[in-house]
Design an enzyme around this catalytic site. Structure first.
Site, PDB file in Angstrom:
ATOM      1  CG  ASP A 329      39.986  40.541  38.520  1.00  0.00           C
ATOM      2  OD1 ASP A 329      39.265  39.606  38.210  1.00  0.00           O
ATOM      3  OD2 ASP A 329      40.584  40.659  39.610  1.00  0.00           O
ATOM      4  CG  ASP A 637      40.589  40.991  43.230  1.00  0.00           C
ATOM      5  OD1 ASP A 637      39.703  40.109  43.194  1.00  0.00           O
ATOM      6  OD2 ASP A 637      40.435  42.127  42.748  1.00  0.00           O
ATOM      7  CG  ASP A 641      39.170  35.422  42.735  1.00  0.00           C
ATOM      8  OD1 ASP A 641      38.072  34.952  42.402  1.00  0.00           O
ATOM      9  OD2 ASP A 641      39.432  36.623  42.702  1.00  0.00           O
TER      10      ASP A 641
HETATM   11  P1  ATP Z   1      36.301  42.872  38.898  1.00  0.00           P
HETATM   12  O1  ATP Z   1      35.974  41.453  39.132  1.00  0.00           O
HETATM   13  O2  ATP Z   1      36.585  43.203  37.490  1.00  0.00           O
HETATM   14  O3  ATP Z   1      37.300  43.456  39.835  1.00  0.00           O
HETATM   15  P2  ATP Z   1      34.173  44.151  40.346  1.00  0.00           P
HETATM   16  O4  ATP Z   1      35.038  44.921  41.258  1.00  0.00           O
HETATM   17  O5  ATP Z   1      32.993  44.867  39.769  1.00  0.00           O
HETATM   18  O6  ATP Z   1      34.913  43.597  39.099  1.00  0.00           O
HETATM   19  P3  ATP Z   1      33.155  42.675  42.571  1.00  0.00           P
HETATM   20  O7  ATP Z   1      34.074  43.330  43.517  1.00  0.00           O
HETATM   21  O8  ATP Z   1      32.826  41.236  42.719  1.00  0.00           O
HETATM   22  O9  ATP Z   1      33.667  42.847  41.099  1.00  0.00           O
HETATM   23  O10 ATP Z   1      31.811  43.496  42.591  1.00  0.00           O
HETATM   24  C1  ATP Z   1      30.638  43.039  41.973  1.00  0.00           C
HETATM   25  C2  ATP Z   1      29.577  44.089  42.040  1.00  0.00           C
HETATM   26  O11 ATP Z   1      29.220  44.347  43.396  1.00  0.00           O
HETATM   27  C3  ATP Z   1      29.997  45.443  41.488  1.00  0.00           C
HETATM   28  O12 ATP Z   1      29.750  45.567  40.136  1.00  0.00           O
HETATM   29  C4  ATP Z   1      29.153  46.425  42.290  1.00  0.00           C
HETATM   30  O13 ATP Z   1      27.870  46.565  41.684  1.00  0.00           O
HETATM   31  C5  ATP Z   1      28.975  45.723  43.605  1.00  0.00           C
HETATM   32  N1  ATP Z   1      29.911  46.246  44.594  1.00  0.00           N
HETATM   33  C6  ATP Z   1      31.250  46.370  44.495  1.00  0.00           C
HETATM   34  N2  ATP Z   1      31.800  46.866  45.601  1.00  0.00           N
HETATM   35  C7  ATP Z   1      30.775  47.075  46.454  1.00  0.00           C
HETATM   36  C8  ATP Z   1      30.667  47.571  47.798  1.00  0.00           C
HETATM   37  N3  ATP Z   1      31.728  47.946  48.502  1.00  0.00           N
HETATM   38  N4  ATP Z   1      29.442  47.630  48.347  1.00  0.00           N
HETATM   39  C9  ATP Z   1      28.369  47.241  47.669  1.00  0.00           C
HETATM   40  N5  ATP Z   1      28.389  46.776  46.432  1.00  0.00           N
HETATM   41  C10 ATP Z   1      29.572  46.682  45.811  1.00  0.00           C
END
Ligand code: ATP
Length: 902
Positions: A329, A637, A641
């Protein structure tokens, strides 16, 4: 708590009344104390493991031990009482040692399991708290969200679209949609929709409920299905070794049978020839090997725990050494997960946000001057959306600002505060009515607020937001049609600076809503702006990635974030992979979708950055890499997954941000969520495998030599140079006092400079088989030669000769132990004193051997005799000679095949 009530048949408010708890403020501390005293901790009584006695008895359940037990009985009837007693004594000691070692290994692993305690969010004393699940008592108000495991049996009273996977309890794999209304009393578990049961998982949505049963009184407790289960100490390697021992056993039984027949034809007594057969079996079988391997793997588990990687399945220790792809990630693993909004684009203007971290001091500026929010409607609404469509909290403690909740959301609170807004004031004017929680699947979150006019705020991945918008505010604050191309290019501009970009939108619903659903945010939203936040790469991750890549391990970033942001961060971290126009290529989920299986496999192998990847694509990536022969470690996480983590050769869950579901599906959990801990575990895995190989290469020649000595004696028709009890003495003492010292061998220098060990490569490569043959044969000649010398030329007794032969094996093994400290490197390269345990082992072994030789008790028990000094010189001479010969052999072989893999 006894289930006196059908909780699913009672209204939630009535449940709260019966349990005497307020659903708003939860239990108070004294109430919790009282209930803990009354109901105990929220733990399941562990399913009873095999009793200690049963486990001890099982130590005798090994083919070799059967032979020894048979030998005990037969020698007893042959009137060889002392032999019989000694063989049985050895069997007993072997069982005791095996039992102690197994217990230790189990304890080490149990302790680690304990350190992965499940946590739960509860409301107590009117405040939200995170506590360990074991502390939960009936009456507690619990908050649940997707990815959580129900910590107890819970009557739900507030839900946002909650779905629960109850397969652990009911076997039904389709998630169940929950609601809060009571259901008929006679409903079976799977149909009690207003309940959540301990050990089932929330797969979607969120909710709250009151605990109605804990520990053994829960449904899962009643069926006594302790989910943790006992750790399996078997791995493919121990399996292989067991199979090898069994095969060897069969060969030896066949050989012994032939020996007995030949002996009887020659006219020898059955008693004598039987002892020869027993000697062959005892000598040639590496009985200590499976236990030693388990111990070494278990030691690996504790070494990895010190490097913040908790091993959940022993097999991982073995596999880590041959891992050649790590899929990680981004957020929090490769980056700090310390977000700060730095840029905002709203209403056609770019604003800068000053300040760093979660301290809300700073300003939102336009061209270096604080922006007047009255003039910038879009900016003002964008900041308000960031604060209100948000589940995090911001607080100050001793001058330091901290957030509660997700860093992405925390950063938005901070940017809003810097713009001059306050959460409490906004909430007063626009109280939240309902929300759609953030799920990776939809990539956005939305909230519905009341006040003068209802309003829906929404935030999320920029694409997800833009898809739903038709309008935006222009520079004057007037509504105008959305210019998607312009906004996308601004998003890319921010993303290319490595910023994580979130989009914001709003809408005034046409009619009053009771709650907000996905349909309400489907279309006609007004785009407000984007906020770009930095999330710097972790320094340790940069180093660890470099180490991995040097060690021939491909590192891939698999993230939910934007492709351009991901590529930019990957570049900063130094990831290597396919490049296009001089830049790291990043593929996003949509592009992956279009690839057929062949192209998908190629992409999986060559590309290093995958963005906006859905959980099923993660699974497909793992499979594609595995089809191409890769050994894949994959981090995860989220609740979805699980399948990818299970499929990966090493599923790695995050200890801090990981959901219970991800942890359950994983082989390893990182206590600090840090990529460098994966690298650390791989390094330890390589070290453990090296040491295992060293142990095996050290132990096998002795068995071979011992077998050969017996065969040689039969062939030349001499007395046995070593008796079965003496062979048992050698094998038992050396395995523990000498062999296990190799487990403490430090990792070889340059352990991360060589390519991963091919998974299919046998432990004993041709080189090592040749060495085993060489050393085994030398041991045989030395032992048999010196025995014959003493008995035939020096006119010593047979018992004297046997004592010499026994000592020859022991001291040659001690000398060879130095050779085995590295499979390829000579001793001067690895350092004479770098493993002091070896000296301790040899010292202890010498002490015991002196007792064996010079005390009358041992002389009687093992038929040994005191040795004279000149015999000692010969024993030391052959031992040193063996060391020198293997050193030369290593040098020749090492020079011949320089780029070796050991
Ligand atoms: P990784 O997979 O590397 O942890 P990540 O945290 O960006 O990456 P996700 O948690 O799936 O992956 O988030 C995907 C996208 O959703 C993010 O890039 C962001 O634009 C949006 N996002 C993340 N957290 C929130 C939230 N709490 N509310 C709204 N949008 C969110």
């Amino acid at each position: 708590m006894k289930q006196e009530f059908n909780w699913h048949n009672i209204d939630a408010t009535e449940v709260a009344r019966i349990l005497n708890v307020s659903i708003e403020t939860g239990l108070s501390s004294p109430e919790v104390e009282e209930k803990t005293l009354k109901y105990g901790k929220n733990v399941l009584t562990k399913k009873k493991r095999q009793s200690a006695f049963a486990r001890f008895l099982l130590q005798f359940h090994q083919p070799l031990i059967y032979i020894l037990l048979a030998a005990t009985v037969v020698t007893f009837f042959l009137d060889e009482i002392v032999d019989s007693a000694v063989i049985f004594g050895v069997v007993l000691i072997n069982a005791i040692i095996g039992y102690i070692q197994e217990t230790k290994a189990l304890k080490a692993i149990d302790a680690l399991e304990g350190s992965l305690a499940q946590k739960a969010a509860v409301i107590r004393n009117g405040k939200k708290q995170i506590i360990e699940s074991v502390e939960i008592v009936p009456g507690d108000v619990v908050l649940l969200r997707s990815g959580d495991k129900f910590p107890a049996d819970i009557r739900l009273f507030e839900l946002q679209d909650m779905q629960v996977d109850e397969s652990a309890l009911t076997g039904e794999s389709v998630p169940v949609q929950k609601h809060i209304d009571p259901v008929p009393a006679e409903n079976v578990l799977g149909d009690r929709f207003c309940m959540g049961f301990s050990s089932t998982n929330v797969t979607y949505g969120q909710g709250r409920g009151i605990v109605v049963a804990t520990g053994d009184y829960t449904e899962v407790g009643k069926i006594q299905q302790s989910i943790a289960g006992a750790q399996d100490l078997e791995t493919p390697l121990t399996e292989k070794i067991k199979k090898f021992s069994h095969l060897l056993l069969k060969v030896i039984i066949g050989l012994s049978f032939i020996l007995i027949v030949i002996g009887l034809i020659r006219g020898e007594s059955f008693g004598e020839i039987f002892m020869v057969a027993v000697a062959l079996a005892v000598g040639a079988i590496p009985e200590g090997l499976p236990v030693a391997v388990t111990i070494m793997l278990a030691l690996g588990v504790s070494k990895m725990a010190k490097r913040k990687a908790i091993i959940r399945k022993l097999v991982a220790v073995e596999t880590l050494g041959s891992t050649n792809v790590i899929c990680s990630d981004k957020t929090g693993t490769l980056t700090e997960n310390q977000m700060t909004v730095q840029k905002i684009f709203a209403g056609g203007y770019f604003f800068n946000v000053t300040g760093l971290g979660y301290n809300p001091e700073g300003t939102v500026e336009l061209n270096g001057l604080p922006a007047d929010l009255q003039l910038f409607k879009s900016l003002s609404l964008c900041l308000q959306a960031g604060i209100l469509c948000n589940d995090s909290g911001l607080r100050e403690k001793n001058g330091a600002w901290m957030i509660e909740g997700e860093p992405t959301e925390g950063a938005l609170l901070v940017s809003g505060y810097k713009g001059g807004f306050k959460l409490e004031e906004l909430e007063c004017d626009m109280p939240r009515i309902s929300s759609i929680p953030f799920e990776s699947e939809y990539q956005y979150m939305a909230t519905l607020h009341g006040g003068v006019q209802q309003i829906i705020f929404m935030k999320g991945a920029s694409e997800a937001i833009l898809e739903r918008c038709n309008w935006m505010y222009d520079e004057n604050g007037d509504l105008t049609a959305l210019n998607k191309t312009q906004i996308l290019s601004e998003v890319e501009e921010l993303a290319s600076q490595g910023l994580r970009v979130l989009g914001f939108a709003m809408k005034y619903p046409a009619t009053e809503l009771e709650r907000v659903n996905h349909e309400d945010t489907g279309l006609e939203m007004i785009f407000l702006g984007i906020q770009g936040m930095i999330d710097p790469p972790r320094k340790e991750a940069i180093e660890a990635v470099a180490l991995c890549q040097k060690a021939g391990i491909d590192v891939k970033m698999i993230t939910g974030d934007h492709a351009i942001t991901a590529a930019s961060i990957a570049e900063q971290i130094g990831l290597q992979g396919l490049r296009e126009n001089g830049k790291l290529k990043a593929l996003n989920g949509k592009e992956l979708q279009l690839l057929d299986n062949g192209d998908f496999g190629d992409a999986a192998e060559s590309v290093a950055v995958f963005a906006r990847v859905s959980p099923d694509q993660k699974l497909r990536l793992v499979k594609a890499l595995q089809e191409r022969g890769k050994i894949v470690a994959m981090t995860g996480d989220g609740v979805n997954d699980g399948p990818a983590l299970k499929q990966a050769n090493i599923g790695v869950a995050m200890g801090i941000t990981g959901t219970d579901v991800a942890k359950d599906a994983s082989d390893m959990v990182l206590t600090d969520d840090n990529f460098s801990s994966i690298e650390g575990a791989v390094e330890e895995g390589r070290g453990v495998f090296d040491n295992l190989t060293k142990f095996i290469v050290w132990t096998l020649p002795t068995n071979l030599g011992e077998g050969l000595v017996i065969l040689a004696a039969v062939v030349v028709g001499s007395q046995l140079p070593i008796l079965p009890v003496q062979l048992l003495w050698i094998n038992m003492t050396t395995a523990i006092l000498l062999g296990l010292m190799l487990a403490f061998e430090p990792k070889e220098p340059g352990i991360m400079d060589r390519p991963p060990r091919p998974a299919k490569q046998p432990i004993l490569t041709t080189d090592l088989i040749m060495r085993t043959l060489l050393v085994g044969t030398l041991m045989m000649f030395a032992a048999f030669g010196l025995y014959s010398y003493e008995v035939d030329f020096a006119n010593q007794s047979v018992s004297y000769g046997q004592t010499v032969a026994t000592s020859v094996f022991i001291f040659m093994e001690a000398a060879y132990l130095f050779n085995c400290r590295s499979v390829v490197r000579p001793l001067n390269e690895i350092g004479f004193f770098t493993n002091r345990w070896v000296f301790f082992g040899i010292g202890a072994m010498t002490f015991f051997q002196l007792i064996y030789i010079y005390t009358s008790v041992m002389n009687t028990l093992f038929n040994s005799s005191p040795l004279q000094m000149d015999s000692w010189w010969r024993i030391i001479g052959v031992s040193v000679a063996l060391f020198v010969i293997v050193t030369i052999e290593k040098r020749i072989r090492f020079n011949l095949s320089k780029p070796t893999n050991k």
